[in-house]
Design a protein around this motif. Structure first.
Motif, PDB file in Angstrom:
ATOM      1  N   VAL A  26      -8.127   1.961   7.250  1.00 40.99           N
ATOM      2  CA  VAL A  26      -7.308   2.419   6.148  1.00 40.99           C
ATOM      3  C   VAL A  26      -6.176   3.582   6.218  1.00 40.99           C
ATOM      4  CG1 VAL A  26      -7.375   4.270   4.143  1.00 40.99           C
ATOM      5  CG2 VAL A  26      -9.521   3.015   4.907  1.00 40.99           C
ATOM      6  N   ALA A  27      -5.045   3.476   6.050  1.00 37.62           N
ATOM      7  CA  ALA A  27      -3.527   3.266   6.211  1.00 37.62           C
ATOM      8  C   ALA A  27      -3.273   4.149   4.979  1.00 37.62           C
ATOM      9  CB  ALA A  27      -3.019   2.936   6.855  1.00 37.62           C
ATOM     10  N   CYS A  28      -1.956   4.270   5.368  1.00 39.09           N
ATOM     11  CA  CYS A  28      -1.444   5.418   4.029  1.00 39.09           C
ATOM     12  C   CYS A  28       0.092   4.893   3.729  1.00 39.09           C
ATOM     13  CB  CYS A  28      -1.143   6.529   3.403  1.00 39.09           C
ATOM     14  SG  CYS A  28      -0.703   7.582   4.681  1.00 39.09           S
ATOM     15  N   ASP A  29       0.913   4.730   2.831  1.00 43.17           N
ATOM     16  CA  ASP A  29       1.999   4.523   2.600  1.00 43.17           C
ATOM     17  C   ASP A  29       2.799   5.056   1.154  1.00 43.17           C
ATOM     18  OD1 ASP A  29       4.778   3.772   2.606  1.00 43.17           O
ATOM     19  OD2 ASP A  29       4.278   1.466   2.132  1.00 43.17           O
ATOM     20  N   ILE A  30       3.362   5.873   1.221  1.00 43.86           N
ATOM     21  CA  ILE A  30       4.893   7.093   0.815  1.00 43.86           C
ATOM     22  C   ILE A  30       5.487   6.377  -0.285  1.00 43.86           C
ATOM     23  CG2 ILE A  30       5.156   9.715  -0.546  1.00 43.86           C
ATOM     24  CD1 ILE A  30       3.343  10.300   1.897  1.00 43.86           C
ATOM     25  N   ILE A  31       6.120   5.476  -0.978  1.00 47.84           N
ATOM     26  CA  ILE A  31       7.210   5.414  -1.267  1.00 47.84           C
ATOM     27  C   ILE A  31       8.158   6.058  -1.972  1.00 47.84           C
ATOM     28  CG2 ILE A  31       7.850   3.089  -2.515  1.00 47.84           C
ATOM     29  CD1 ILE A  31       4.837   2.323  -2.238  1.00 47.84           C
ATOM     30  N   LYS A  32       9.140   6.023  -2.074  1.00 47.10           N
ATOM     31  CA  LYS A  32      10.335   6.938  -2.325  1.00 47.10           C
ATOM     32  C   LYS A  32      10.966   6.105  -3.467  1.00 47.10           C
ATOM     33  CE  LYS A  32      10.810  10.501   1.239  1.00 47.10           C
ATOM     34  NZ  LYS A  32      11.797  10.862   2.476  1.00 47.10           N
ATOM     35  N   ILE A  33      10.452   6.071  -4.518  1.00 44.35           N
ATOM     36  CA  ILE A  33      11.305   6.029  -5.930  1.00 44.35           C
ATOM     37  C   ILE A  33      12.527   6.456  -6.475  1.00 44.35           C
ATOM     38  CG2 ILE A  33       9.922   4.213  -6.212  1.00 44.35           C
ATOM     39  CD1 ILE A  33       8.148   6.141  -8.650  1.00 44.35           C
ATOM     40  N   GLY A  34      12.547   7.513  -6.696  1.00 46.81           N
ATOM     41  CA  GLY A  34      13.817   8.509  -7.075  1.00 46.81           C
ATOM     42  C   GLY A  34      14.961   8.272  -6.717  1.00 46.81           C
TER      43      GLY A  34
ATOM     44  N   THR B 106      -2.068  -1.040 -15.972  1.00 49.53           N
ATOM     45  CA  THR B 106      -1.419  -1.949 -15.129  1.00 49.53           C
ATOM     46  C   THR B 106      -1.963  -1.102 -13.784  1.00 49.53           C
ATOM     47  OG1 THR B 106       0.464  -2.013 -16.374  1.00 49.53           O
ATOM     48  CG2 THR B 106       0.747  -2.971 -14.120  1.00 49.53           C
ATOM     49  N   LEU B 107      -2.087   0.049 -13.562  1.00 52.22           N
ATOM     50  CA  LEU B 107      -1.724   0.924 -11.709  1.00 52.22           C
ATOM     51  C   LEU B 107      -3.176   0.188 -11.641  1.00 52.22           C
ATOM     52  CD1 LEU B 107       0.183   2.655  -9.970  1.00 52.22           C
ATOM     53  CD2 LEU B 107      -1.485   4.289 -10.789  1.00 52.22           C
ATOM     54  N   LYS B 108      -4.457   0.384 -12.300  1.00 53.03           N
ATOM     55  CA  LYS B 108      -5.760   0.208 -12.582  1.00 53.03           C
ATOM     56  C   LYS B 108      -5.832  -1.341 -11.908  1.00 53.03           C
ATOM     57  CE  LYS B 108      -9.849   1.171 -12.297  1.00 53.03           C
ATOM     58  NZ  LYS B 108     -10.969   2.241 -11.786  1.00 53.03           N
ATOM     59  N   ALA B 109      -5.561  -2.414 -12.643  1.00 51.93           N
ATOM     60  CA  ALA B 109      -5.112  -3.819 -12.014  1.00 51.93           C
ATOM     61  C   ALA B 109      -4.914  -3.889 -10.867  1.00 51.93           C
ATOM     62  CB  ALA B 109      -4.853  -4.647 -12.683  1.00 51.93           C
ATOM     63  N   LEU B 110      -3.552  -3.439 -10.315  1.00 47.19           N
ATOM     64  CA  LEU B 110      -3.132  -3.177  -9.194  1.00 47.19           C
ATOM     65  C   LEU B 110      -3.729  -2.471  -7.893  1.00 47.19           C
ATOM     66  CD1 LEU B 110      -0.206  -4.057  -7.672  1.00 47.19           C
ATOM     67  CD2 LEU B 110       0.516  -2.389  -7.856  1.00 47.19           C
ATOM     68  N   GLU B 111      -4.689  -1.683  -8.288  1.00 43.82           N
ATOM     69  CA  GLU B 111      -5.691  -1.137  -7.951  1.00 43.82           C
ATOM     70  C   GLU B 111      -7.325  -1.991  -6.815  1.00 43.82           C
ATOM     71  OE1 GLU B 111      -7.347   2.237  -9.171  1.00 43.82           O
ATOM     72  OE2 GLU B 111      -5.223   3.426  -8.591  1.00 43.82           O
ATOM     73  N   LEU B 112      -7.110  -2.811  -8.003  1.00 48.88           N
ATOM     74  CA  LEU B 112      -8.243  -3.594  -7.662  1.00 48.88           C
ATOM     75  C   LEU B 112      -8.265  -5.106  -7.127  1.00 48.88           C
ATOM     76  CD1 LEU B 112      -9.684  -3.866 -11.431  1.00 48.88           C
ATOM     77  CD2 LEU B 112     -11.374  -2.979  -9.591  1.00 48.88           C
ATOM     78  N   LEU B 113      -7.240  -5.157  -7.417  1.00 42.88           N
ATOM     79  CA  LEU B 113      -6.237  -6.424  -6.473  1.00 42.88           C
ATOM     80  C   LEU B 113      -6.067  -5.923  -4.763  1.00 42.88           C
ATOM     81  CD1 LEU B 113      -4.245  -8.122  -9.468  1.00 42.88           C
ATOM     82  CD2 LEU B 113      -6.156  -9.210  -8.285  1.00 42.88           C
ATOM     83  N   THR B 114      -5.512  -5.487  -4.899  1.00 43.27           N
ATOM     84  CA  THR B 114      -5.456  -4.902  -3.031  1.00 43.27           C
ATOM     85  C   THR B 114      -5.671  -4.043  -3.107  1.00 43.27           C
ATOM     86  OG1 THR B 114      -3.953  -2.840  -4.327  1.00 43.27           O
ATOM     87  CG2 THR B 114      -2.823  -4.911  -3.907  1.00 43.27           C
ATOM     88  N   SER B 115      -7.027  -3.107  -3.277  1.00 46.65           N
ATOM     89  CA  SER B 115      -8.292  -2.598  -2.482  1.00 46.65           C
ATOM     90  C   SER B 115      -7.784  -1.631  -2.220  1.00 46.65           C
ATOM     91  CB  SER B 115      -9.279  -3.137  -1.941  1.00 46.65           C
ATOM     92  OG  SER B 115      -9.421  -3.865  -1.971  1.00 46.65           O
ATOM     93  N   CYS B 116      -6.727  -0.574  -3.194  1.00 47.95           N
ATOM     94  CA  CYS B 116      -5.962   0.174  -2.602  1.00 47.95           C
ATOM     95  C   CYS B 116      -6.235   1.569  -3.296  1.00 47.95           C
ATOM     96  CB  CYS B 116      -4.380  -0.226  -2.117  1.00 47.95           C
ATOM     97  SG  CYS B 116      -4.181  -0.892  -1.175  1.00 47.95           S
TER      98      CYS B 116
ATOM     99  N   GLY C 146      -4.657   2.659   1.309  1.00 45.44           N
ATOM    100  CA  GLY C 146      -5.949   0.990   1.292  1.00 45.44           C
ATOM    101  C   GLY C 146      -5.565   0.457   3.063  1.00 45.44           C
ATOM    102  N   PRO C 147      -6.194  -0.433   2.872  1.00 41.16           N
ATOM    103  CA  PRO C 147      -5.977  -1.567   4.606  1.00 41.16           C
ATOM    104  C   PRO C 147      -4.628  -2.069   4.239  1.00 41.16           C
ATOM    105  CG  PRO C 147      -6.814  -2.692   2.542  1.00 41.16           C
ATOM    106  CD  PRO C 147      -7.204  -0.888   1.793  1.00 41.16           C
ATOM    107  N   TYR C 148      -3.905  -2.425   5.582  1.00 42.59           N
ATOM    108  CA  TYR C 148      -2.450  -2.577   5.645  1.00 42.59           C
ATOM    109  C   TYR C 148      -2.580  -4.029   4.518  1.00 42.59           C
ATOM    110  CZ  TYR C 148      -2.949   0.668   9.292  1.00 42.59           C
ATOM    111  OH  TYR C 148      -3.712   1.409  10.002  1.00 42.59           O
TER     112      TYR C 148
END
Length: 377
Positions: free
Chosen positions: A136-144, A167-177, A190-192
């Motif tokens: 498991v890894a993490c990624d913090i994306i700055k969008i501001g 939309t966020l829930k669908a993205l989580e299910l598809l990416t396992s993140c 989640g995974p890389y």
């Protein structure tokens, strides 16, 4: 001389064989056996421990203070398993992690750093503690800073979340993140492979590409990955190609300024007041004549203004035009044939009829009539 010619002829074939071998090796490297996992890093791999003490600190917002104070014993317990110390400073509003003499895993301090970063970014402890796992890894994306207009940024961020977070829930299910949108950042865990897809979807959404297009592509890829025959083939023919629709042109201004043709010569200089006086001959008049002319012009203007003013005053006394009275003419009687004979008969009947009440005493009336006859005779 024959030997070198043979070696020259053999070289292109050998190059092709090498290329084919390299291609085969690459495809083999891409495929990972099912159920394979990287072996865990144990104390036997590094029995002497670390030479130096490493530490990381991060600040957290004021609204996270109550939650962190509540869950901090669990954080210390989770980091204690990998022999990393954690301290919470509520005065400065910071979290600090550092290695100890018992720490044997050099990467554990980096995982602990990511853990406190995620906790500061409003990720719940139950999800953030997964960062201590190997896969498991993490990624913090700055969008501001990706969108200048604040209102537009808020709309696009809400588009990423979707109605009721669908939309966020669908993205989580598809990416396992696990994805958390908070303020000016998006925290993913989640995974890389899944983190790579999440970053792409988030950045595309901020570039005004709707996340539903990327979600549809991910769904197709997921179905194709289940087919063992298509693993080594290109998936371009299966993936949808969403074309950018040309939007309507911007509104054209009412007054369009047409550019004049370029000429190397400058425009003629406008005439000055003296030039105009010279052209009309006023320049050569005397001062008294000039003054007289100005006075005459002023009088003419005053007379015009006075006449206009009087006309406006007289408007109130001018009676309005009345509409002409229309006489009501009786309709002409319809011409009908008059029966003269019928009228004569009516007159005769009227003459024979005696008007008034009948006489009360018939004898007295007869006596009266005889007396009148005598008198006449």
């Amino acid at each position: 001389m024959a030997a070198p010619t043979e070696s020259v002829s053999e070289t292109p074939a050998s190059k092709k064989d090498k290329k084919n071998k390299n291609q085969v090796d690459e495809t083999e490297l891409l495929t990972v056996p099912e159920g394979w996992k990287e072996p865990k890093f144990s104390k036997g791999d590094n029995p002497k421990g670390l030479l130096e003490v490493s530490s990381f600190a991060t600040l957290f917002p004021k609204y996270r203070e109550a939650y962190l104070k509540e869950c901090w014993p669990l954080v210390q317990k989770a980091l204690g398993d990998v022999f990393v110390n954690a301290t919470l400073d509520l005065i400065e509003g910071s979290m600090t992690v550092n290695t100890t003499k018992k720490t044997f895993d050099p990467y554990a301090i980096l995982r602990a750093r990511d853990l406190i970063k995620l906790l500061a970014r409003s990720v719940p402890f139950e999800q953030a503690v997964r960062i201590l796992e190997d896969d498991v890894a993490c990624d913090i994306i700055k969008i501001g800073t990706l969108v200048r207009n604040r209102d537009r940024f808020v709309k696009r961020r809400q588009r990423l979340i979707g109605p009721k977070g669908s939309t966020l829930k669908a993205l989580e299910l598809l990416t396992s993140c696990y994805v958390m949108v908070q303020g000016n950042t998006v925290s993913a865990l989640g995974p890389y492979g899944g983190l790579k897809e999440v970053r792409k979807v988030v950045l595309d959404t901020m570039k005004n590409i709707h996340p539903i297009y990327n979600i549809k592509t991910l769904m197709i890829k997921r179905e194709l990955a289940n087919d063992p025959e298509l693993r080594t083939q290109s998936w371009e023919r299966f993936l949808p190609n969403f074309r950018h629709k040309s939007l309507s042109k911007r509104k054209q201004p009412k007054k369009k300024t047409t550019k004049k043709e370029y000429t190397p010569f400058p425009p003629p200089q406008p005439e000055s007041k003296i030039d105009k006086e010279l052209a009309s001959g006023e320049f050569f008049l005397r001062e008294s004549e000039k003054r007289r002319k100005k006075m005459n012009e002023m009088k003419v203007k005053q007379a015009e203004a006075l006449s206009k003013r009087q006309e406006e005053r007289q408007k109130a006394f001018i009676p309005p035009k009345e509409k002409p009275a229309i006489k009501k003419t009786k309709a002409a009687p319809t011409e009908s044939k008059i029966d003269i004979q019928a009228i004569k008969d009516k007159v005769k009947k009227a003459k024979t009829k005696k008007l008034g009440a009948p006489p009360a005493n018939p004898v007295s009336s007869a006596v009266k009539e005889t007396k009148k006859k005598k008198l006449k005779s």
